[in-house]
Design an enzyme around this catalytic site. Structure first.
Site, PDB file in Angstrom:
ATOM      1  CG  ASP A 188      -1.813   1.200   1.300  1.00 16.50           C
ATOM      2  OD1 ASP A 188      -2.257   1.667   0.233  1.00 16.50           O
ATOM      3  OD2 ASP A 188      -2.069   1.684   2.412  1.00 16.50           O
ATOM      4  CG  ASP A 191      -0.863   2.982   6.502  1.00 17.10           C
ATOM      5  OD1 ASP A 191      -1.357   3.570   5.536  1.00 17.10           O
ATOM      6  OD2 ASP A 191      -0.733   3.491   7.622  1.00 17.10           O
ATOM      7  CD  GLU A 193      -4.856   1.784  -2.695  1.00 13.76           C
ATOM      8  OE1 GLU A 193      -5.561   1.047  -1.991  1.00 13.76           O
ATOM      9  OE2 GLU A 193      -4.552   2.948  -2.406  1.00 13.76           O
TER      10      GLU A 193
END
Length: 158
Positions: free
Chosen positions: A5, A139, A66
Protein backbone atom coordinates in the site's frame (compact mmCIF):
# COMPACT_ATOMS: atom_id res chain seq x y z
CA UNK A 1 3.31 -12.73 -2.46
CA UNK A 2 4.05 -9.15 -1.36
CA UNK A 3 1.21 -6.65 -1.11
CA UNK A 4 2.17 -2.98 -0.92
CA UNK A 5 0.00 0.00 0.00
CA UNK A 6 2.11 2.93 -1.25
CA UNK A 7 2.52 6.14 0.67
CA UNK A 8 5.11 8.80 1.28
CA UNK A 9 5.12 8.82 5.07
CA UNK A 10 3.87 5.25 5.50
CA UNK A 11 4.13 2.32 3.11
CA UNK A 12 2.06 -0.61 4.32
CA UNK A 13 3.06 -4.12 3.37
CA UNK A 14 1.87 -7.66 3.84
CA UNK A 15 3.61 -10.91 2.96
CA UNK A 16 1.42 -13.93 2.30
CA UNK A 17 2.37 -17.49 1.44
CA UNK A 18 -0.06 -19.97 -0.09
CA UNK A 19 1.07 -23.41 1.00
CA UNK A 20 -1.42 -26.14 0.16
CA UNK A 21 -3.85 -23.42 -1.06
CA UNK A 22 -4.25 -22.10 2.47
CA UNK A 23 -3.10 -18.49 2.70
CA UNK A 24 -0.86 -17.57 5.63
CA UNK A 25 0.22 -14.09 6.68
CA UNK A 26 3.97 -14.35 7.12
CA UNK A 27 4.55 -10.73 8.11
CA UNK A 28 3.00 -7.30 7.90
CA UNK A 29 4.08 -3.83 8.87
CA UNK A 30 5.15 -0.47 7.51
CA UNK A 31 8.11 1.33 6.08
CA UNK A 32 7.90 4.79 7.62
CA UNK A 33 9.52 8.08 6.74
CA UNK A 34 9.20 11.53 8.23
CA UNK A 35 10.47 15.04 7.68
CA UNK A 36 13.21 14.34 10.20
CA UNK A 37 14.65 11.69 7.82
CA UNK A 38 15.55 14.41 5.32
CA UNK A 39 14.28 15.75 2.05
CA UNK A 40 12.39 13.84 -0.64
CA UNK A 41 15.33 11.93 -2.16
CA UNK A 42 16.38 10.64 1.25
CA UNK A 43 12.84 9.61 2.15
CA UNK A 44 12.35 7.88 -1.20
CA UNK A 45 15.68 6.11 -0.70
CA UNK A 46 14.46 4.86 2.68
CA UNK A 47 11.29 3.48 1.07
CA UNK A 48 13.34 1.79 -1.66
CA UNK A 49 15.69 0.23 0.90
CA UNK A 50 12.75 -0.97 3.00
CA UNK A 51 11.15 -2.73 0.03
CA UNK A 52 14.54 -4.15 -1.01
CA UNK A 53 14.96 -5.64 2.47
CA UNK A 54 11.52 -7.27 2.28
CA UNK A 55 12.28 -8.72 -1.14
CA UNK A 56 15.66 -10.03 0.00
CA UNK A 57 14.13 -11.57 3.10
CA UNK A 58 10.98 -13.18 1.66
CA UNK A 59 11.78 -13.69 -2.05
CA UNK A 60 8.18 -13.04 -3.18
CA UNK A 61 7.13 -14.47 -6.53
CA UNK A 62 4.92 -11.46 -7.24
CA UNK A 63 3.89 -8.05 -5.94
CA UNK A 64 0.48 -6.42 -5.75
CA UNK A 65 0.33 -2.65 -5.38
CA UNK A 66 -2.53 -0.21 -5.07
CA UNK A 67 -3.17 1.81 -8.20
CA UNK A 68 -3.30 5.55 -7.65
CA UNK A 69 -6.19 6.71 -9.76
CA UNK A 70 -7.02 10.21 -8.48
CA UNK A 71 -6.29 12.59 -5.67
CA UNK A 72 -7.67 15.86 -4.49
CA UNK A 73 -4.39 16.98 -2.97
CA UNK A 74 -1.91 17.20 -5.86
CA UNK A 75 1.12 17.52 -3.57
CA UNK A 76 0.17 14.33 -1.77
CA UNK A 77 -0.59 12.57 -5.08
CA UNK A 78 2.83 13.50 -6.45
CA UNK A 79 4.59 12.25 -3.31
CA UNK A 80 2.71 8.95 -3.38
CA UNK A 81 3.46 8.62 -7.10
CA UNK A 82 7.16 9.06 -6.39
CA UNK A 83 6.97 6.44 -3.64
CA UNK A 84 5.19 4.07 -6.04
CA UNK A 85 8.02 4.65 -8.50
CA UNK A 86 10.74 3.50 -6.12
CA UNK A 87 8.60 0.54 -5.00
CA UNK A 88 8.11 -0.52 -8.62
CA UNK A 89 11.82 -0.02 -9.28
CA UNK A 90 12.68 -2.41 -6.44
CA UNK A 91 10.34 -5.03 -7.93
CA UNK A 92 11.79 -4.64 -11.43
CA UNK A 93 15.32 -4.78 -10.02
CA UNK A 94 14.47 -8.26 -8.70
CA UNK A 95 12.42 -9.37 -11.73
CA UNK A 96 9.25 -9.58 -9.66
CA UNK A 97 6.03 -9.27 -11.66
CA UNK A 98 3.79 -6.47 -10.41
CA UNK A 99 0.01 -6.26 -10.65
CA UNK A 100 -1.88 -3.08 -9.81
CA UNK A 101 -5.33 -3.08 -8.23
CA UNK A 102 -7.79 -0.29 -7.55
CA UNK A 103 -9.28 -0.04 -4.06
CA UNK A 104 -12.60 -1.28 -5.46
CA UNK A 105 -10.97 -4.37 -6.99
CA UNK A 106 -9.36 -5.17 -3.63
CA UNK A 107 -12.68 -4.82 -1.79
CA UNK A 108 -14.48 -7.11 -4.24
CA UNK A 109 -11.71 -9.74 -4.19
CA UNK A 110 -11.49 -9.83 -0.39
CA UNK A 111 -15.10 -9.28 0.75
CA UNK A 112 -17.20 -9.80 -2.36
CA UNK A 113 -18.50 -6.23 -2.11
CA UNK A 114 -17.10 -3.08 -3.67
CA UNK A 115 -18.83 -1.04 -0.99
CA UNK A 116 -17.06 -2.70 1.97
CA UNK A 117 -15.70 -0.23 4.50
CA UNK A 118 -12.27 -0.37 6.14
CA UNK A 119 -13.57 -2.22 9.20
CA UNK A 120 -15.25 -4.90 7.08
CA UNK A 121 -12.03 -5.33 5.09
CA UNK A 122 -9.96 -5.69 8.25
CA UNK A 123 -12.37 -8.21 9.78
CA UNK A 124 -12.39 -10.28 6.59
CA UNK A 125 -8.60 -10.47 6.24
CA UNK A 126 -8.37 -11.35 9.93
CA UNK A 127 -10.76 -14.28 9.33
CA UNK A 128 -9.34 -15.39 5.99
CA UNK A 129 -5.75 -15.35 7.28
CA UNK A 130 -6.74 -16.83 10.66
CA UNK A 131 -5.11 -14.00 12.62
CA UNK A 132 -5.74 -13.58 16.35
CA UNK A 133 -6.59 -9.87 15.89
CA UNK A 134 -6.93 -7.18 13.24
CA UNK A 135 -3.50 -6.30 11.85
CA UNK A 136 -2.23 -2.87 12.87
CA UNK A 137 -1.55 -0.26 11.71
CA UNK A 138 -4.22 0.20 9.03
CA UNK A 139 -1.59 0.57 6.30
CA UNK A 140 -0.23 -2.89 7.12
CA UNK A 141 -3.75 -4.34 6.96
CA UNK A 142 -4.09 -2.69 3.54
CA UNK A 143 -0.86 -4.37 2.42
CA UNK A 144 -2.25 -7.74 3.48
CA UNK A 145 -5.51 -6.96 1.65
CA UNK A 146 -3.63 -6.27 -1.56
CA UNK A 147 -1.68 -9.53 -1.25
CA UNK A 148 -4.87 -11.47 -0.53
CA UNK A 149 -6.61 -9.78 -3.46
CA UNK A 150 -3.82 -10.85 -5.80
CA UNK A 151 -3.86 -14.36 -4.43
CA UNK A 152 -7.62 -14.62 -4.97
CA UNK A 153 -7.40 -13.14 -8.47
CA UNK A 154 -4.59 -15.45 -9.64
CA UNK A 155 -5.46 -18.73 -7.91
CA UNK A 156 -6.68 -20.45 -11.06
CA UNK A 157 -3.71 -19.26 -13.12
CA UNK A 158 -0.96 -20.91 -11.05
Amino acid sequence: MLGVDPGYATVGYGVISDDMHIPDADEWGCVKTSKTDGDAPVRLGKIYQGIELLIDRFHPDSMAIERLFFARNTTSALQVSEARGVILLAAVHHNIPVTEYTPNQVKVAVTGSGSADKKQMQEMITRLLRLPEIPRPDDAADGLSLALCHLNCTRGRR
